[in-house]
Design a protein around this motif. Sequence first.
Motif, PDB file in Angstrom:
ATOM      1  N   ASN A 159       0.816  -1.207   0.000  1.00  0.00           N
ATOM      2  CA  ASN A 159       0.000   0.000   0.000  1.00  0.00           C
ATOM      3  C   ASN A 159       0.858   1.269   0.000  1.00  0.00           C
ATOM      4  N   VAL A 162       1.096   6.896  -3.880  1.00  0.00           N
ATOM      5  CA  VAL A 162       1.016   7.164  -5.324  1.00  0.00           C
ATOM      6  C   VAL A 162       1.851   8.400  -5.649  1.00  0.00           C
ATOM      7  N   ARG A 163       2.713   8.279  -6.676  1.00  0.00           N
ATOM      8  CA  ARG A 163       3.542   9.416  -7.089  1.00  0.00           C
ATOM      9  C   ARG A 163       3.441   9.699  -8.594  1.00  0.00           C
ATOM     10  N   ASP A 164       2.856   8.786  -9.373  1.00  0.00           N
ATOM     11  CA  ASP A 164       2.730   8.980 -10.819  1.00  0.00           C
ATOM     12  C   ASP A 164       1.270   8.861 -11.237  1.00  0.00           C
ATOM     13  N   ILE A 165       0.466   9.825 -10.891  1.00  0.00           N
ATOM     14  CA  ILE A 165      -0.962   9.895 -11.217  1.00  0.00           C
ATOM     15  C   ILE A 165      -1.756   8.815 -10.488  1.00  0.00           C
ATOM     16  N   VAL A 166      -1.593   7.540 -10.881  1.00  0.00           N
ATOM     17  CA  VAL A 166      -2.368   6.479 -10.226  1.00  0.00           C
ATOM     18  C   VAL A 166      -1.479   5.373  -9.651  1.00  0.00           C
ATOM     19  N   THR A 167      -0.171   5.432  -9.875  1.00  0.00           N
ATOM     20  CA  THR A 167       0.720   4.375  -9.405  1.00  0.00           C
ATOM     21  C   THR A 167       2.093   4.950  -9.105  1.00  0.00           C
ATOM     22  N   SER A 168       3.090   4.066  -8.911  1.00  0.00           N
ATOM     23  CA  SER A 168       4.469   4.480  -8.657  1.00  0.00           C
ATOM     24  C   SER A 168       5.421   3.430  -9.203  1.00  0.00           C
ATOM     25  N   ASN A 188       5.194   0.451 -12.021  1.00  0.00           N
ATOM     26  CA  ASN A 188       3.727   0.493 -11.913  1.00  0.00           C
ATOM     27  C   ASN A 188       3.169  -0.471 -10.863  1.00  0.00           C
TER      28      ASN A 188
END
Length: 304
Positions: A159, A162-168, A188
Amino acid sequence: MWGGMENAAVLSINLDEWTDEQVDTLVDMGGNDAANLKYEACIPDNLRKPKPDSSIDERSDYIRRKYELHQFLPSDELLSCPYPYPGFCSSSSRCGNSCGSALDKKHSEKQTAGGHRIHGLGQAFRNSWRRKESEHKATKKSMIEFVGLIKVNVVRGTNLAVRDIVTSDPYVILSLGHQSVKTRVIKNNLNPVWNEQLMLSIPQTIPPLKMLVYDKDTFKPDDFMGDAEIDIQPLVSAAKASEISSFREPMQLGSWVASKDNTLVRDGIITFIDGKVKQEISLRLQNVEKGTLDIELECVPLTQ
């Protein structure tokens, strides 16, 4: 042939920064004796030339004075001592007329014609000394006592933020004192499974093991995703105790108890199984909105 250029003051004859022109210049001038007539023409009485048993600091100071600061050179016109403050050279020093007698006519023409080249020799010695001194300092820094190794299996993250819109695209950096290692990047995924084993040396003064999680970015600096810290001293102590113990059966050696005052998700149990001292730890990441990190530690004393 030129190992005696600095006599006892030289640290090494591996002067790999010498050019063919500089070597030829020294030969043309008459070798070490002729070069020393120039660079040691005016040594004051109260300065002792380094001996074989002199310290590195003494040799460093002498070489810098001789080749970098040119403190022992005669002046171009008067052949007198170059020190700016009075009383540094006594009347018995190798200054004044004694400098003139030392620099005989046989070498004066060659020095005049190739004056710029002998300064190149001095530069070669300065460069070599700086290199050797930096190697010496690096050696001193590297002489850190270690008591063992710690194997860190970075198991998974759960858990994560999030750092890239919807994921990391997370990865983990481990640091122990001045050492650092990192895991691979998993694209992702907010619940990455690394299951990647990394290893660090444990210094005698044991610092905390630090973990930092980042999101990998291509066109901007990586984004911070939280950090955590572990005191590995209890694990190291347990490993040392197991070495001198006659018990070889699996057992619990200790635990780091989860509480509201620390970041543990559950107790971190130190176990002795199959001759190995291990600890499984699950931590809540700090300075971030969410995320946990699961790792497994194993301490390996240097005697193993």
